[in-house]
Each structure stands twice: as structure tokens, then as C-alpha cells.
Design a protein around this motif. Structure first.
Motif, PDB file in Angstrom:
ATOM      1  N   TRP A 223      71.936  28.620  15.929  1.00  0.00           N
ATOM      2  CA  TRP A 223      71.834  29.045  17.328  1.00  0.00           C
ATOM      3  C   TRP A 223      70.916  30.256  17.478  1.00  0.00           C
ATOM      4  O   TRP A 223      70.053  30.287  18.357  1.00  0.00           O
ATOM      5  CB  TRP A 223      73.225  29.362  17.869  1.00  0.00           C
ATOM      6  CG  TRP A 223      73.251  29.644  19.345  1.00  0.00           C
ATOM      7  CD1 TRP A 223      73.419  28.741  20.350  1.00  0.00           C
ATOM      8  CD2 TRP A 223      73.102  30.922  19.967  1.00  0.00           C
ATOM      9  NE1 TRP A 223      73.376  29.372  21.571  1.00  0.00           N
ATOM     10  CE2 TRP A 223      73.179  30.717  21.358  1.00  0.00           C
ATOM     11  CE3 TRP A 223      72.902  32.217  19.494  1.00  0.00           C
ATOM     12  CZ2 TRP A 223      73.082  31.760  22.287  1.00  0.00           C
ATOM     13  CZ3 TRP A 223      72.792  33.251  20.402  1.00  0.00           C
ATOM     14  CH2 TRP A 223      72.881  33.020  21.775  1.00  0.00           C
ATOM     15  N   SER A 226      67.162  29.531  16.848  1.00  0.00           N
ATOM     16  CA  SER A 226      66.655  28.335  17.540  1.00  0.00           C
ATOM     17  C   SER A 226      65.961  27.397  16.551  1.00  0.00           C
ATOM     18  O   SER A 226      64.805  27.024  16.713  1.00  0.00           O
ATOM     19  CB  SER A 226      65.690  28.727  18.665  1.00  0.00           C
ATOM     20  OG  SER A 226      66.369  29.417  19.685  1.00  0.00           O
ATOM     21  N   LEU A 246      63.154  23.121  20.129  1.00  0.00           N
ATOM     22  CA  LEU A 246      64.517  23.626  20.033  1.00  0.00           C
ATOM     23  C   LEU A 246      64.671  24.980  20.706  1.00  0.00           C
ATOM     24  O   LEU A 246      63.753  25.803  20.685  1.00  0.00           O
ATOM     25  CB  LEU A 246      64.941  23.754  18.571  1.00  0.00           C
ATOM     26  CG  LEU A 246      64.952  22.469  17.739  1.00  0.00           C
ATOM     27  CD1 LEU A 246      65.390  22.780  16.310  1.00  0.00           C
ATOM     28  CD2 LEU A 246      65.862  21.430  18.359  1.00  0.00           C
ATOM     29  N   SER A 247      65.829  25.201  21.277  1.00  0.00           N
ATOM     30  CA  SER A 247      66.193  26.522  21.773  1.00  0.00           C
ATOM     31  C   SER A 247      67.713  26.632  21.778  1.00  0.00           C
ATOM     32  O   SER A 247      68.396  25.928  22.515  1.00  0.00           O
ATOM     33  CB  SER A 247      65.638  26.760  23.187  1.00  0.00           C
ATOM     34  OG  SER A 247      65.835  28.099  23.571  1.00  0.00           O
ATOM     35  N   HIS A 248      68.222  27.473  20.898  1.00  0.00           N
ATOM     36  CA  HIS A 248      69.662  27.681  20.735  1.00  0.00           C
ATOM     37  C   HIS A 248      70.420  26.365  20.543  1.00  0.00           C
ATOM     38  O   HIS A 248      71.284  26.006  21.348  1.00  0.00           O
ATOM     39  CB  HIS A 248      70.223  28.468  21.916  1.00  0.00           C
ATOM     40  CG  HIS A 248      69.587  29.814  22.095  1.00  0.00           C
ATOM     41  ND1 HIS A 248      69.503  30.739  21.071  1.00  0.00           N
ATOM     42  CD2 HIS A 248      68.981  30.384  23.167  1.00  0.00           C
ATOM     43  CE1 HIS A 248      68.890  31.819  21.512  1.00  0.00           C
ATOM     44  NE2 HIS A 248      68.555  31.629  22.771  1.00  0.00           N
ATOM     45  N   PRO A 249      70.115  25.608  19.474  1.00  0.00           N
ATOM     46  CA  PRO A 249      70.823  24.348  19.236  1.00  0.00           C
ATOM     47  C   PRO A 249      72.295  24.577  18.926  1.00  0.00           C
ATOM     48  O   PRO A 249      72.656  25.548  18.253  1.00  0.00           O
ATOM     49  CB  PRO A 249      70.089  23.757  18.036  1.00  0.00           C
ATOM     50  CG  PRO A 249      69.494  24.940  17.335  1.00  0.00           C
ATOM     51  CD  PRO A 249      69.122  25.899  18.419  1.00  0.00           C
ATOM     52  N   ASN A 264      70.711  20.965  22.518  1.00  0.00           N
ATOM     53  CA  ASN A 264      70.317  22.325  22.872  1.00  0.00           C
ATOM     54  C   ASN A 264      71.236  22.877  23.949  1.00  0.00           C
ATOM     55  O   ASN A 264      71.762  22.131  24.786  1.00  0.00           O
ATOM     56  CB  ASN A 264      68.870  22.344  23.380  1.00  0.00           C
ATOM     57  CG  ASN A 264      67.868  22.045  22.287  1.00  0.00           C
ATOM     58  OD1 ASN A 264      67.719  22.806  21.343  1.00  0.00           O
ATOM     59  ND2 ASN A 264      67.183  20.910  22.410  1.00  0.00           N
ATOM     60  N   GLU A 268      68.083  25.523  28.581  1.00  0.00           N
ATOM     61  CA  GLU A 268      67.005  25.821  27.660  1.00  0.00           C
ATOM     62  C   GLU A 268      65.827  24.876  27.875  1.00  0.00           C
ATOM     63  O   GLU A 268      65.703  24.238  28.904  1.00  0.00           O
ATOM     64  CB  GLU A 268      67.525  25.761  26.217  1.00  0.00           C
ATOM     65  CG  GLU A 268      68.702  26.708  25.956  1.00  0.00           C
ATOM     66  CD  GLU A 268      68.366  28.167  26.216  1.00  0.00           C
ATOM     67  OE1 GLU A 268      67.177  28.518  26.236  1.00  0.00           O
ATOM     68  OE2 GLU A 268      69.295  28.964  26.403  1.00  0.00           O
TER      69      GLU A 268
END
Length: 324
Positions: A223, A226, A246-249, A264, A268
């Protein structure tokens, strides 16, 4: 005069070669354009949820699935793990109490927070925290309780050594258990053992989810950074890191073809406030496609037997999203 004639002849000889080079360049350009169009279309034709399972989830809901598509849902409210067969999720607009299921009740004051099932569907491991009666507080270091599901449901082993605030768990086809801990470690337990055989630290950055491929490759959703870190079989060092798309999976899943799906967090990259899912072909780090998760507060994801489940305030069920 002779030299001029020779130069003219040489020029004529070079013209076909130049034309051939130009033709190759044009062909390559056309191929690149066509591939770009195909890629763009694949991004545009994102799948939509086939149906939803309502009433069984709330914020921070976790799910797991086995290779047959059976769905496992840990529930804090009644301290059970609900088990739903794929045939029980075949209708549209399913609501609470209309979905057939069986339940495993966890012992004592423990409450299930996450789960992972092996592909065959005969072993289920559940991450648990202590929740004193009459409170909603989760306390203690936690533990992982593994159940044998066949021929009947029965506790098989309990993992406490190396477990620290467990957040997710995965089980591979050989009975190896991977526990994602809140102290930025992943503890690995070989089949039948309750002491860690290995600890993964390198590349782990506030992990939220984990999944293991059939060949033993491990994928971890980080997280904070990312990213998704990829570990070869039996390795504690990542071989590559996926960041594109990806962004903060918050979760990872694999289908039968090895397609990687990453959930995600809401709000995001390119998503609605629901959150989204990014897909990658096996071995690739650039996205194949991206689509909205269809549920508020997207928290995790699971896949099995052609089903893709995304959990948030509800569980959205997708079909036909695997890479061709």
C-alpha cells in the motif's frame, strides 16, 4: 566520362535497397500503430460486474477463493467464516440471507480478519485477532488457524510463532502458508509446520494482500509504495516490482491463466470513488486493462475458476475478465 557512368550505375543499384528499407520502415510503423490501437481498445472495453452479493460485507471486508471458485468470507460480527459455492452466486441482486452458505465458527474470543484457501479447496487458513466479548476492539498479536476442509471441516494447525497483527494469508498447492504481518514481514510456513521456514522483508512496505501462483511465484501488494513486489519460488528477494497502473493497492489475485488482478484503493488512478482493478499478463509489468471495481470502499480481491470477486461494501462478481 567513365567515372560518371559508374556513379550512375551505382546510384541505380542503391535505389531498390533504399525502397526496400523505406517499405520495411512503413510496415513497422503500421504494425506499431495497429498494436497501439489494439491496446487502446483493450483498455476501453473494460468488463463490468456480472452481479453483486449484497448484505454480507462492510468496510474492510476480506474474502478468499479456491481454484473451484468457492468463496470464503470472514465475518467479525458473528465470528464465522462463511463458505459460498459458485452455484450459490449465480443470480443477480443476491441479498443477505438469500445466499446459501455453510459456516465455520472460530473458537473462543477470536475473530476472523482474513483468509486464504489452497487451489484444491481442501485447506483454509484464517488470520485471527482476539475480540473481547461485548466490544469491537481487536487486540493481541493474533494467530492463524488452518482448517482441513475434506473429508470434513476440522482444525489442522495453529500458527502463532512469527505472527504479528496478521492482515492477509495465502496457501499454495503444496500446503505452504504465507502470512502478511503488520510489522512489514511475511512469514512462510512449510506444509504441516507451525514455525516459520522463511521471513520475507525485502520489498515489503505496508503490505495489504498476497497471492501465490501455481509455480510458487509470490505477489505482494504494498500500500505505502503503490507497488506489487514479485518473488520467485522459495526466494525472499523480489525479482521485479510492478508500479505502472497502481496506486495504494489493497489486494491481489490470479486467475487460471496467471493473469494478475490488483485492487487499488478508492479514488485512485483513473477510477471512480469505488476504487478500481488493474490487470497484467503473466510476467508483464505494464497494465493489460483497468476497470472500476463496482463497489464502495474496495478492500480486497480474489479469483477462482473463471470468477473474479472484488470486496468492499458489497462483493462484486466478474466473469470473462481473464487475458486471452
Amino acid at each position: 566520362m567513365a567515372s560518371a557512368v559508374a556513379r550512375a550505375r551505382n546510384a541505380r543499384r542503391r535505389r531498390p535497397a533504399r525502397r526496400a528499407v523505406a517499405a520495411v520502415a512503413v510496415a513497422v510503423t503500421c504494425i506499431v500503430v495497429v498494436l497501439a490501437i489494439i491496446a487502446a481498445r483493450s483498455m476501453q472495453h473494460a468488463p463490468v460486474p456480472a452481479y453483486a452479493v449484497g448484505g454480507h460485507c462492510s468496510e474492510d471486508c476480506d474474502i478468499a477463493a479456491d481454484g473451484r471458485g468457492d468463496l470464503f468470507l470472514p465475518r467479525l460480527d458473528d465470528r464465522t467464516i462463511r463458505m459460498f459455492p459458485p452455484s450459490g452466486t449465480a443470480a443477480n441482486g443476491i441479498e443477505e440471507d438469500s445466499l446459501p452458505s455453510t459456516a465455520i465458527r472460530v473458537p473462543g474470543a477470536d475473530a476472523p480478519v482474513a483468509a486464504g484457501a489452497n487451489p484444491a479447496g481442501d485447506e483454509l487458513c484464517v488470520a485471527m485477532k482476539t475480540m473481547p466479548r461485548g466490544t469491537g476492539d481487536l487486540v493481541g498479536n493474533g494467530s492463524v488457524l488452518c482448517y482441513a476442509l475434506k473429508p470434513r471441516v476440522a482444525p489442522a494447525r495453529t500458527l502463532t510463532t512469527g505472527v504479528m497483527n496478521p492482515l492477509d494469508v495465502a496457501v499454495d498447492g503444496h500446503g505452504v502458508v504465507y502470512v502478511v504481518n503488520g510489522d512489514d514481514t511475511i512469514t512462510v510456513y512449510s506444509a504441516g509446520n507451525d514455525v516459520p521456514a522463511a521471513v520475507i522483508r525485502d520489498g515489503v512496505d505496508e503490505p495489504k494482500g498476497i497471492v501465490v501462483d501455481t509455480d510458487g511465484t509470490v505477489y505482494v501488494a504494498n500500500w505505502a509504495s503503490s507497488s506489487v513486489t514479485v518473488y520467485p519460488p522459495r526466494s525472499v528477494t523480489p525479482s521485479r516490482t510492478i508500479t505502472a497502473g497502481l496506486s495504494h493497492p489493497v489486494g491481489v489475485a490470479l486467475d487460471g491463466r496467471g493473469t494478475l488482478f490488483v485492487a487499488n484503493a478508492p479514488g485512485e488512478i483513473g477510477s471512480s470513488t469505488d476504487g478500481n482493478v488493474t490487470a497484467y499478463r503473466r510476467g508483464e509489468s505494464n497494465p493489460l486493462l483497468r476497470f472500476d471495481s463496482g463497489t464502495n470502499n474496495t478492500n480486497t480481491i480474489a479469483a477462482g475458476n473463471g470468477f473474479l470477486y472484488v470486496a468492499g461494501d458489497s462483493i462484486e462478481v466478474f466473469r470473462g475478465v481473464a487475458a486471452p
